[in-house]
Design a protein around this motif. Structure first.
Motif, PDB file in Angstrom:
ATOM      1  N   GLU A 195       0.791  -1.339   0.185  1.00 57.12           N
ATOM      2  CA  GLU A 195       0.009  -0.058   0.084  1.00 57.12           C
ATOM      3  C   GLU A 195       0.707   1.367   0.042  1.00 57.12           C
ATOM      4  OE1 GLU A 195      -4.247   1.299   2.128  1.00 57.12           O
ATOM      5  OE2 GLU A 195      -2.510   0.370   3.239  1.00 57.12           O
ATOM      6  N   TYR A 196       0.376   2.420  -0.588  1.00 61.83           N
ATOM      7  CA  TYR A 196       1.111   3.622  -0.773  1.00 61.83           C
ATOM      8  C   TYR A 196       0.978   4.338   0.720  1.00 61.83           C
ATOM      9  CZ  TYR A 196      -4.054   4.372  -1.352  1.00 61.83           C
ATOM     10  OH  TYR A 196      -5.314   4.429  -1.332  1.00 61.83           O
ATOM     11  N   PRO A 197       1.956   5.224   0.961  1.00 60.48           N
ATOM     12  CA  PRO A 197       2.000   6.002   2.070  1.00 60.48           C
ATOM     13  C   PRO A 197       0.413   6.999   2.239  1.00 60.48           C
ATOM     14  CG  PRO A 197       3.503   6.799   0.602  1.00 60.48           C
ATOM     15  CD  PRO A 197       3.068   5.761  -0.041  1.00 60.48           C
ATOM     16  N   GLN A 198       0.233   6.956   3.655  1.00 60.66           N
ATOM     17  CA  GLN A 198      -0.938   7.809   3.642  1.00 60.66           C
ATOM     18  C   GLN A 198      -1.073   8.707   4.793  1.00 60.66           C
ATOM     19  OE1 GLN A 198      -4.949   6.274   2.901  1.00 60.66           O
ATOM     20  NE2 GLN A 198      -4.324   4.045   3.431  1.00 60.66           N
ATOM     21  N   TYR A 199      -1.658  10.112   4.787  1.00 59.32           N
ATOM     22  CA  TYR A 199      -1.582  11.187   5.518  1.00 59.32           C
ATOM     23  C   TYR A 199      -2.857  11.692   6.107  1.00 59.32           C
ATOM     24  CZ  TYR A 199       3.233  11.200   3.239  1.00 59.32           C
ATOM     25  OH  TYR A 199       4.256  10.961   2.748  1.00 59.32           O
ATOM     26  N   ARG A 227      -0.078   4.847  -7.125  1.00 59.70           N
ATOM     27  CA  ARG A 227       0.372   3.833  -7.937  1.00 59.70           C
ATOM     28  C   ARG A 227       2.111   3.895  -8.145  1.00 59.70           C
ATOM     29  NH1 ARG A 227      -1.323  -1.126  -9.658  1.00 59.70           N
ATOM     30  NH2 ARG A 227      -0.392  -1.511 -11.608  1.00 59.70           N
ATOM     31  N   GLU A 228       2.533   5.081  -8.063  1.00 52.74           N
ATOM     32  CA  GLU A 228       4.151   5.261  -8.317  1.00 52.74           C
ATOM     33  C   GLU A 228       4.843   4.878  -6.663  1.00 52.74           C
ATOM     34  OE1 GLU A 228       4.420   9.159  -9.712  1.00 52.74           O
ATOM     35  OE2 GLU A 228       4.442   8.673 -11.944  1.00 52.74           O
ATOM     36  N   GLN A 229       4.076   5.387  -6.008  1.00 52.59           N
ATOM     37  CA  GLN A 229       4.501   5.083  -4.576  1.00 52.59           C
ATOM     38  C   GLN A 229       4.473   3.535  -3.925  1.00 52.59           C
ATOM     39  OE1 GLN A 229       6.062   7.196  -2.199  1.00 52.59           O
ATOM     40  NE2 GLN A 229       6.288   8.698  -4.183  1.00 52.59           N
ATOM     41  N   SER A 230       3.486   2.986  -4.427  1.00 57.50           N
ATOM     42  CA  SER A 230       3.203   1.528  -4.172  1.00 57.50           C
ATOM     43  C   SER A 230       4.218   0.726  -4.620  1.00 57.50           C
ATOM     44  CB  SER A 230       1.760   0.986  -4.941  1.00 57.50           C
ATOM     45  OG  SER A 230       0.735   1.586  -3.817  1.00 57.50           O
ATOM     46  N   ILE A 231       4.615   0.976  -5.989  1.00 62.77           N
ATOM     47  CA  ILE A 231       5.531   0.306  -6.605  1.00 62.77           C
ATOM     48  C   ILE A 231       7.056   0.597  -6.118  1.00 62.77           C
ATOM     49  CG2 ILE A 231       6.942   0.273  -8.927  1.00 62.77           C
ATOM     50  CD1 ILE A 231       4.330   0.848 -10.386  1.00 62.77           C
ATOM     51  N   LYS A 232       7.301   1.920  -5.828  1.00 62.79           N
ATOM     52  CA  LYS A 232       8.566   2.191  -5.257  1.00 62.79           C
ATOM     53  C   LYS A 232       8.829   1.647  -3.769  1.00 62.79           C
ATOM     54  CE  LYS A 232      11.014   6.302  -3.443  1.00 62.79           C
ATOM     55  NZ  LYS A 232      10.982   7.718  -3.251  1.00 62.79           N
ATOM     56  N   ARG A 233       7.563   1.705  -3.048  1.00 61.44           N
ATOM     57  CA  ARG A 233       7.562   0.974  -1.761  1.00 61.44           C
ATOM     58  C   ARG A 233       7.927  -0.480  -1.783  1.00 61.44           C
ATOM     59  NH1 ARG A 233       3.977   2.940   3.152  1.00 61.44           N
ATOM     60  NH2 ARG A 233       5.696   4.515   3.078  1.00 61.44           N
ATOM     61  N   LYS A 235       9.527  -2.306  -4.262  1.00 60.02           N
ATOM     62  CA  LYS A 235      10.671  -2.360  -4.718  1.00 60.02           C
ATOM     63  C   LYS A 235      11.640  -2.476  -3.470  1.00 60.02           C
ATOM     64  CE  LYS A 235      14.095  -1.136  -8.229  1.00 60.02           C
ATOM     65  NZ  LYS A 235      14.278  -0.360  -9.364  1.00 60.02           N
ATOM     66  N   GLU A 236      11.505  -1.400  -2.604  1.00 55.34           N
ATOM     67  CA  GLU A 236      12.388  -1.170  -1.500  1.00 55.34           C
ATOM     68  C   GLU A 236      12.245  -2.192  -0.241  1.00 55.34           C
ATOM     69  OE1 GLU A 236      11.581   2.710  -0.421  1.00 55.34           O
ATOM     70  OE2 GLU A 236      12.543   3.814  -2.013  1.00 55.34           O
ATOM     71  N   ARG A 237      11.030  -2.550   0.067  1.00 55.48           N
ATOM     72  CA  ARG A 237      10.882  -3.243   1.172  1.00 55.48           C
ATOM     73  C   ARG A 237      10.459  -4.470   0.850  1.00 55.48           C
ATOM     74  NH1 ARG A 237       6.755   0.817   4.781  1.00 55.48           N
ATOM     75  NH2 ARG A 237       8.263   2.683   4.776  1.00 55.48           N
ATOM     76  N   ARG A 238       9.934  -5.014  -0.232  1.00 50.75           N
ATOM     77  CA  ARG A 238       9.430  -6.313  -0.765  1.00 50.75           C
ATOM     78  C   ARG A 238      10.112  -7.046  -1.972  1.00 50.75           C
ATOM     79  NH1 ARG A 238       5.915  -9.365   2.178  1.00 50.75           N
ATOM     80  NH2 ARG A 238       6.450 -11.182   0.659  1.00 50.75           N
ATOM     81  N   PRO A 239      11.457  -6.736  -2.125  1.00 52.52           N
ATOM     82  CA  PRO A 239      11.956  -7.124  -3.523  1.00 52.52           C
ATOM     83  C   PRO A 239      11.383  -8.156  -4.086  1.00 52.52           C
ATOM     84  CG  PRO A 239      13.588  -7.370  -1.939  1.00 52.52           C
ATOM     85  CD  PRO A 239      12.431  -6.557  -1.260  1.00 52.52           C
ATOM     86  N   ASP A 240      11.045  -9.337  -3.479  1.00 47.23           N
ATOM     87  CA  ASP A 240      10.369 -10.530  -3.998  1.00 47.23           C
ATOM     88  C   ASP A 240       9.031 -10.546  -4.546  1.00 47.23           C
ATOM     89  OD1 ASP A 240       9.630  -9.846  -1.330  1.00 47.23           O
ATOM     90  OD2 ASP A 240       8.939 -11.615  -1.018  1.00 47.23           O
ATOM     91  N   LEU A 241       8.183  -9.431  -3.835  1.00 45.91           N
ATOM     92  CA  LEU A 241       6.996  -9.113  -4.355  1.00 45.91           C
ATOM     93  C   LEU A 241       7.169  -8.025  -5.708  1.00 45.91           C
ATOM     94  CD1 LEU A 241       4.447  -8.460  -1.258  1.00 45.91           C
ATOM     95  CD2 LEU A 241       4.356 -10.309  -2.888  1.00 45.91           C
ATOM     96  N   TYR A 242       8.033  -7.280  -5.572  1.00 45.02           N
ATOM     97  CA  TYR A 242       8.390  -6.572  -6.698  1.00 45.02           C
ATOM     98  C   TYR A 242       8.422  -7.232  -8.055  1.00 45.02           C
ATOM     99  CZ  TYR A 242      10.548  -2.990  -9.803  1.00 45.02           C
ATOM    100  OH  TYR A 242      10.771  -2.290 -10.765  1.00 45.02           O
ATOM    101  N   GLU A 243       9.535  -8.107  -7.964  1.00 44.87           N
ATOM    102  CA  GLU A 243       9.785  -9.212  -8.882  1.00 44.87           C
ATOM    103  C   GLU A 243       8.484  -9.881  -9.587  1.00 44.87           C
ATOM    104  OE1 GLU A 243      12.649  -9.205 -10.620  1.00 44.87           O
ATOM    105  OE2 GLU A 243      13.481  -7.673  -9.250  1.00 44.87           O
ATOM    106  N   LYS A 244       7.831 -10.300  -8.576  1.00 48.97           N
ATOM    107  CA  LYS A 244       6.577 -11.059  -8.882  1.00 48.97           C
ATOM    108  C   LYS A 244       5.834 -10.099  -9.764  1.00 48.97           C
ATOM    109  CE  LYS A 244       2.899 -13.818  -6.885  1.00 48.97           C
ATOM    110  NZ  LYS A 244       2.351 -14.321  -5.560  1.00 48.97           N
TER     111      LYS A 244
END
Length: 250
Positions: A195-199, A227-233, A235-244
């Motif tokens: 999930e993207y960051p929320q404020y 969407r961009e933040q979800s992808i970025k986050r 990639k940084e925190r769960r590279p396994d999910l990002y690759e999937k």
């Protein structure tokens, strides 16, 4: 949706799940949670449910008989509830009823995921079997278990906490359990992205400002940013999910 937990510690399960959102869902009849005490079904006069394992080894093993009898009682209860709901004659109902899914919580099982939660949320009844000591006699597992599930690669003292984790995750996907059903759809692990960051208010806190795009009122730009933040986050925190996710979106 109905959850049935076979356990040696029913109070632990009920106290943990009959609060907050799930407690309200139970009160509203959206879900039902029962904890069945396996010890109530032992034929041992001392209420014993465990014994030494054949072949030796450390610890004790839960015996097959009380586990099986507890399961059969729940199975019969589910059959009765389904018959009552269908309003059909006994023979027709018996022909329609299939064996309920029985989930055994074990480190040896498939790792629980949001996708698994979505699949299980389609069931009307789920039975959770919570082991203790060194586990449960293999013969009863072969007889009743349909799914072997783990919540992670570590060992706990029993299956109650994993069962509670799964019930919480599954219940959130039952219609009307969450006040805003969209919340269950667009959050972490949706499309394998975090999930993207929320404020929230105030706009500035300890020198940190809310991203300007979220104050713009431009919904298309907000969705693009999220969407961009979800992808970025991811990639940084769960590279396994990002690759999937990347593999799916080539």
């Amino acid at each position: 949706m109905r959850f049935h937990v076979l356990t040696l510690f029913p109070e632990m399960v009920l106290q943990g799940l009959h609060t907050s959102i799930l407690g309200r869902a139970c009160e509203q009849g959206l879900i039902a949670i029962e904890a069945v005490n396996i010890r109530d079904y032992t034929k041992n006069k001392h209420k014993k449910v465990d014994d030494y394992p054949y072949g030796g080894g450390a610890g004790m093993l839960m015996q097959a008989q009380p586990v099986y009898d507890a399961y059969k009682a729940v199975e019969e209860k589910i059959a009765g509830l389904n018959k009552e709901k269908e309003g059909e004659n006994e023979l027709a109902t018996a022909n329609k009823i299939s064996k309920p899914r029985v989930i055994y919580l074990t480190p040896q099982g498939s790792v629980f995921s949001q996708h698994m939660a979505e699949e299980l949320a389609k069931e009307e009844d789920l039975i959770f079997l919570c082991g203790h000591y060194e586990g449960i006699d293999e013969r009863v597992l072969e007889e009743i278990v349909t799914d072997y599930v783990s919540i992670g690669d570590y060992v706990l003292t029993g299956g109650e906490l994993p069962a509670m984790v799964m019930i919480d995750a599954i219940s959130r996907l039952v219609p009307e359990v969450l006040n805003n059903d969209v919340s269950a759809e667009f959050e972490s692990f949706h499309e394998d992205l975090l999930e993207y960051p929320q404020y929230s208010r105030p706009e500035e806190w300890q020198g940190k400002k809310v991203p300007q795009v979220l104050l713009s009122g431009h919904h298309a730009n907000i969705e693009k940013w999220r969407r961009e933040q979800s992808i970025k986050r991811t990639k940084e925190r769960r590279p396994d999910l990002y690759e999937k996710w990347k593999e799916k979106n080539k």
